[in-house]
Design an enzyme around this catalytic site. Structure first.
Site, short mmCIF file in Angstrom:
data_model
loop_
_atom_site.label_atom_id
_atom_site.label_comp_id
_atom_site.label_asym_id
_atom_site.label_seq_id
_atom_site.Cartn_x
_atom_site.Cartn_y
_atom_site.Cartn_z
N CYS A 1 88.58 37.25 5.24
CA CYS A 1 89.75 36.42 4.97
C CYS A 1 89.36 34.95 4.84
O CYS A 1 88.88 34.56 3.80
CB CYS A 1 90.80 36.67 6.04
SG CYS A 1 92.44 36.29 5.45
N HIS B 1 91.44 42.22 5.89
CA HIS B 1 90.81 42.35 7.21
C HIS B 1 90.27 43.77 7.39
O HIS B 1 91.01 44.65 7.84
CB HIS B 1 91.82 42.04 8.32
CG HIS B 1 92.18 40.60 8.39
ND1 HIS B 1 91.47 39.70 9.16
CD2 HIS B 1 93.15 39.88 7.77
CE1 HIS B 1 91.99 38.49 9.02
NE2 HIS B 1 93.02 38.57 8.17
N GLU C 1 88.42 44.96 9.59
CA GLU C 1 88.34 45.39 10.99
C GLU C 1 89.60 46.12 11.45
O GLU C 1 89.55 46.92 12.38
CB GLU C 1 88.07 44.18 11.90
CG GLU C 1 89.22 43.19 12.10
CD GLU C 1 89.35 42.14 11.00
OE1 GLU C 1 88.81 42.37 9.89
OE2 GLU C 1 90.01 41.10 11.23
N1 GLN Z 1 94.06 30.56 6.57
C1 GLN Z 1 93.76 31.42 5.47
C2 GLN Z 1 95.00 31.79 4.68
O1 GLN Z 1 96.09 31.59 5.14
C3 GLN Z 1 93.05 32.66 5.94
C4 GLN Z 1 93.90 33.54 6.78
C5 GLN Z 1 93.10 34.49 7.60
O2 GLN Z 1 91.90 34.31 7.75
N2 GLN Z 1 93.75 35.47 8.19
O3 GLN Z 1 94.92 32.28 3.59
#
Ligand code: GLN
Length: 600
Positions: free
Chosen positions: A422, A551, A553
């Site tokens: 992410c 994600h 995970e």
């Molecule tokens: N802050 C980033 C976004 O909002 C990544 C979010 C995250 O890593 N869950 O896109």
């Protein structure tokens, strides 16, 4: 005059404006079809109610029963989306986009089962339903009260879950401890539920704590007794007691607890500290807790023994692979703002654990707080040189981002296996734009609102929505995988996978051509919109450089580990043992060195 619970329920339904009972039943609810196991904590919180509950649920699931866990939180937030992971642990996102407590992750992993928003309730949700109903005239002129209306809503939600998920057994975990102000109405609702459902329908479990003060050198049961007594004062007699303790709880203490709580000693279970929580189901089985539950709930006839043997065998093999001594030793560094608190990255920790079992590796996880980090090239190199793999995980805000970019750069230039998750995916794009494509002013508008070239920018469709909680791209989405890439190999040639997202920002489509012209491969994309979801470098340039906007995970399971984590771990093993041929590590997750491109 009604003379059975059934009559009371039927009667209450007809006269709900006059009676003290308020028990609306969801359509299709059949009393007796679903049983309930309720797990509550005493003495203190954080004892592992979720672990106990999910382990027991697993044993019943392995016997062919349909189980549905539910976590009932005391707090007023409608979901966990706005909670600080530093205080509460990670926000676990379900496939339907619900942002929940990390315990839901424990259930999904232990049960290998996708859950939904119906498996997660907060006080805020309950009150909102009650207040909405009140505004719509749902209470027929009555004053709306904690009992019976709020408790009625709780019972309704539990029964609705039973119907929707066709559960043989609903496992209810009440957050906090017995005696807390904020979960009192849940406990009252569950007491009522037990009364209404009738005998052998609800099994109450008290999770308690046996202290062992160092100065005394022996286990003391008084706190545990008092904790359970507190529960009994609320009208709930437990049927089973699980004792958390540092060491195995001895017979004298178990006997004392049994005697003072009216629970037979065979149902007082020692849940002491152990190397792996995954050994708990087998331990419960050895102590015949599963049989006890089946008897308590009169469910022996629903068991399918054939299913059980296979499931227990598979699980036993996984536990062995996890706990036996491992062949490889590797170090993986994880950077992040909440690096001091493992709970903030609980699912990553678990995904790594799964890989450790499947790839026979001891993985020494080193947490690197990028907030504190000197982002100079030398400092970063010194810190990262001993590592065999680097993960930049998800995160929000500006803090530590330059140091994260420096970590990505180190990993790319020094051929250290890299997995960006992410925010870590986004940082890899910024790093590539700056140092390979020559866009020195590239940034993400999340931490540089005036960036000349925001290669990572807010999603167009999200720009319109303002305010916290509600403007994120959340939950399970399809990812289309490109042929001839590392990604397609890792996913076992699947051309489409479904993964869970939680983000606001994404790769600005106007930069895709330039990034790919300089060699970056977007190997996972949204099926019909220009949303980039996986990036990688070709394996003849880098042993493992991969990022995911989702994600991975969150969907890693003990028996079905995340392919992206498996790829990283396999590459890290190779990094630590350069002479070891890939087929000795994992032919499934490492490319054949004799091919320059991977066959799709
Ligand atoms: N802050 C980033 C976004 O909002 C990544 C979010 C995250 O890593 N869950 O896109």
């Amino acid at each position: 005059m009604p003379n059975s619970t059934n009559d009371i329920l039927a009667d209450a339904g007809h006269r709900s404006s006059e009676t003290e009972f308020y028990t609306p039943l969801p359509d299709g609810y059949e009393r007796g079809k679903t049983r309930y196991v309720v797990v509550m904590g005493t003495v203190m919180s954080g004892l592992g109610k979720g672990i106990f509950s999910s382990s027991l649920a697993k044993l019943l699931k392995d016997k062919g029963l349909r189980v549905a866990p539910i976590k009932m939180e005391g707090y007023l937030n409608l979901d966990s989306g706005t909670l600080n992971p530093y205080r509460h642990g990670e926000v676990f996102v379900l496939d339907d986009g619900m942002e929940t407590d990390m315990d839901l992750g424990t259930y999904e992993r232990m049960l290998d089962q996708n859950l939904t928003g119906d498996n997660f309730v907060t006080s805020g949700q309950v009150y909102r339903r009650v207040l909405d109903k009140e505004r719509h005239g749902g209470y027929l002129g009555r004053d709306v009260q904690m009992i019976p209306h709020v408790t009625g809503e709780v019972k309704y939600m539990l029964r609705q879950l039973a119907v929707k998920q066709q559960a043989d057994v609903v496992f209810v975990e009440v957050g906090g401890t017995v005696g807390d102000f904020e979960n009192g109405f849940y406990i009252e609702a569950l007491r009522e539920l037990a009364f209404e459902e009738g005998e052998r329908s609800v099994c109450f479990v008290a999770l308690t704590y046996v202290i062992e003060p160092q100065a005394l050198g022996e286990q003391k049961s008084k706190a545990a007794q008092l904790g359970v007594k507190r529960m009994m004062e609320l009208g709930v007699q437990p049927h089973m007691i699980a004792c958390r303790a540092t060491n195995e709880v001895n017979d004298t203490v178990r006997e004392k607890i049994a005697m003072f709580t009216n629970v037979p000693m065979r149902r007082v279970f020692s849940m002491h500290d152990r190397d792996s929580i995954y050994t708990i189901p087998e331990d419960m089985h050895r102590q015949a807790l599963d049989i006890e539950i089946l008897s308590l709930l009169d469910m022996h006839s629903r068991v399918r023994p054939a299913a059980e043997d296979k499931a227990r065998h598979q699980w036993g093999r996984f536990v062995e692979q996890l706990t036996n001594p491992h062949r490889h030793q590797i170090k993986i560094g994880i950077t992040g703002k909440y690096a001091t608190l493992r709970d903030a990255y609980a699912s990553i920790d678990k995904a790594i654990e799964h890989c450790s079992a499947h790839l026979n590796a001891d993985i020494d996880v080193q947490w690197i707080d990028t907030g504190e980090l000197d982002a100079s090239t030398e400092a970063i190199a010194e810190l990262l040189a001993p590592l065999n793999g680097i993960i930049v995980p998800g995160g929000f805000g500006a803090r530590g981002t330059e140091a994260k970019i420096a970590c990505v750069r180190y990993a790319r230039e020094n051929r250290t296996p890299y997995l960006g998750i992410c925010l870590g995916f986004q940082m890899a794009v910024v790093e590539y734009a700056r140092h390979v494509c020559g866009m020195t002013d590239a940034a993400s508008s999340e931490f540089d609102t005036h960036a000349a070239r925001a290669v990572i920018d807010i999603l167009p469709e999200q720009k319109k929505i303002e305010g916290l909680g509600g403007n994120m791209r959340l939950g399970g989405k399809d990812v289309q995988i490109t042929a001839n890439t590392r990604a397609v190999m890792l996913f076992g040639n699947a051309r489409a996978v479904r993964r869970r997202f939680r983000h606001r920002y994404e790769v600005d489509p106007q930069y895709i051509d330039e990034l790919t012209a300089h060699g970056l491969i977007f190997s996972g994309r949204h099926p019909d919109q220009p949303i980039m979801q996986i990036l990688e470098l070709p394996h003849d340039q880098h042993p493992y450089f991969l990022g995911a906007q989702f994600h991975p995970e969150l969907t890693s399971r003990p028996l079905d580990p995340s392919p992206l984590f498996m790829g990283l771990t396999a590459a890290a093993i190779q990094h630590a043992n350069p002479d070891l041929p890939p087929e000795k590590i994992s032919p499934r997750y490492l490319p054949d060195p004799n091919h320059h491109t991977v066959d799709a």
